[in-house]
Design a protein around this motif. Structure first.
Motif, PDB file in Angstrom:
ATOM      1  N   GLU A  32       0.811  -1.207   0.000  1.00  0.00           N
ATOM      2  CA  GLU A  32       0.000   0.000   0.000  1.00  0.00           C
ATOM      3  C   GLU A  32       0.851   1.266   0.000  1.00  0.00           C
ATOM      4  N   ASP A  33       1.971   1.236   0.701  1.00  0.00           N
ATOM      5  CA  ASP A  33       2.855   2.416   0.735  1.00  0.00           C
ATOM      6  C   ASP A  33       3.400   2.725  -0.655  1.00  0.00           C
ATOM      7  N   ALA A  34       3.741   1.675  -1.411  1.00  0.00           N
ATOM      8  CA  ALA A  34       4.276   1.880  -2.754  1.00  0.00           C
ATOM      9  C   ALA A  34       3.215   2.461  -3.681  1.00  0.00           C
ATOM     10  N   VAL A  35       1.984   1.968  -3.550  1.00  0.00           N
ATOM     11  CA  VAL A  35       0.896   2.496  -4.375  1.00  0.00           C
ATOM     12  C   VAL A  35       0.670   3.965  -4.053  1.00  0.00           C
ATOM     13  N   ALA A  36       0.627   4.295  -2.768  1.00  0.00           N
ATOM     14  CA  ALA A  36       0.412   5.684  -2.358  1.00  0.00           C
ATOM     15  C   ALA A  36       1.547   6.584  -2.848  1.00  0.00           C
ATOM     16  N   ALA A  37       2.778   6.077  -2.786  1.00  0.00           N
ATOM     17  CA  ALA A  37       3.934   6.862  -3.205  1.00  0.00           C
ATOM     18  C   ALA A  37       3.944   7.116  -4.710  1.00  0.00           C
ATOM     19  N   LEU A  47      -7.023   8.515  -3.359  1.00  0.00           N
ATOM     20  CA  LEU A  47      -6.083   7.602  -2.714  1.00  0.00           C
ATOM     21  C   LEU A  47      -6.742   6.274  -2.361  1.00  0.00           C
ATOM     22  N   VAL A  48      -7.896   6.310  -1.689  1.00  0.00           N
ATOM     23  CA  VAL A  48      -8.520   5.036  -1.298  1.00  0.00           C
ATOM     24  C   VAL A  48      -9.027   4.270  -2.513  1.00  0.00           C
ATOM     25  N   ARG A  49      -9.454   4.985  -3.540  1.00  0.00           N
ATOM     26  CA  ARG A  49      -9.905   4.305  -4.761  1.00  0.00           C
ATOM     27  C   ARG A  49      -8.725   3.639  -5.467  1.00  0.00           C
ATOM     28  N   ASP A  82     -10.475  -0.404   0.343  1.00  0.00           N
ATOM     29  CA  ASP A  82      -9.497   0.239   1.206  1.00  0.00           C
ATOM     30  C   ASP A  82     -10.192   1.348   1.983  1.00  0.00           C
ATOM     31  N   SER A  83      -9.825   1.493   3.246  1.00  0.00           N
ATOM     32  CA  SER A  83     -10.437   2.519   4.087  1.00  0.00           C
ATOM     33  C   SER A  83      -9.368   3.334   4.793  1.00  0.00           C
ATOM     34  N   LEU A 116     -13.315   7.295   4.845  1.00  0.00           N
ATOM     35  CA  LEU A 116     -13.440   7.115   3.398  1.00  0.00           C
ATOM     36  C   LEU A 116     -13.124   5.672   3.031  1.00  0.00           C
ATOM     37  N   THR A 117     -14.037   5.064   2.283  1.00  0.00           N
ATOM     38  CA  THR A 117     -13.838   3.690   1.820  1.00  0.00           C
ATOM     39  C   THR A 117     -13.870   3.670   0.300  1.00  0.00           C
TER      40      THR A 117
END
Length: 215
Positions: A32-37, A47-49, A82-83, A116-117
């Motif tokens: 998840e950190d890599a996706v966010a980055a 972000l959650v989507r 993701d929430s 947020l989900t």
């Protein structure tokens, strides 16, 4: 048609089972950190989507890539979720450590935040991805002001460490929530109204996925 939940969350699984589904669970293992980055200054909903989409895509690759007749070629829908909690101008996920959970509760006690989900759905027919869609649901959560003894006991339970925002609505954390404005199921982890709408977008009716009659 098989319904695949791309999440290891027992709360999400419980919501779906209570609503008449019998999901298969396949954990994505997405970083998840890599996706966010990889995102540039994303809005909270984006972000959650994006995280939900990454999870659904990973499970699709896992199932189709397995070359199993009963998995890879089956007709199915894959749902990723993701929430995160938006509070005090910050997006926060799971506290992970007791220290982080204690700081989290100190900052949000007596305040309100938006849970947020994000949901992403992939429809698979004859082993091929045919449709996909995604969306988000936001619910306002009003937090109470627990005593220090209550917070210490809650953190010692371990419950808040592995859940978005550091709280639950349907568990021990429910004692410390004053109320919500929005969708109850979304706060638990998977929004039934949003899931129904997204399934309809890929041509699937929730009633066709019920595995038991209404009681």
């Amino acid at each position: 048609m098989r319904f695949v939940l791309a999440s290891q969350s027992p709360a999400r699984l419980g919501v779906l089972r209570s609503a008449g589904f019998d999901p298969s669970v396949v954990v994505s293992g997405v970083d998840e950190d890599a996706v966010a980055a990889s995102l540039t200054d994303p809005a909270p909903a984006e972000l959650v989507r994006a995280l939900a989409t990454a999870k659904a895509e990973k499970v699709f690759e896992t199932l189709v890539g397995s070359h199993s007749d009963h998995v890879g070629s089956a007709d199915m829908v894959i749902v990723g979720c993701d929430s995160m909690l938006s509070i005090n101008g910050e997006m926060v996920g799971k506290p992970i450590t007791p220290e982080a959970a204690r700081e989290r509760w100190a900052s949000m006690a007596g305040k309100s935040g938006e849970l947020l989900t994000g949901h992403a759905i992939i429809r698979v027919e004859n082993g091929e991805k045919t449709k996909e869609t995604s969306g988000t649901e936001g619910t306002i959560v009003r937090f109470g002001t627990p005593s220090q003894e209550e917070i210490d006991a809650y953190i010692a339970s371990g419950e808040p460490l592995q859940v978005a925002g550091g709280f639950t609505l349907d568990g021990l954390g429910g004692w410390f929530i004053e109320g919500i404005d929005g969708d109850f199921s979304s706060v638990i982890g998977i929004s039934l109204p949003l899931t129904r709408r997204l399934l309809a977008e890929v041509g699937v009716s929730v009633v066709d996925l019920w595995t038991r009659p209404a009681s």
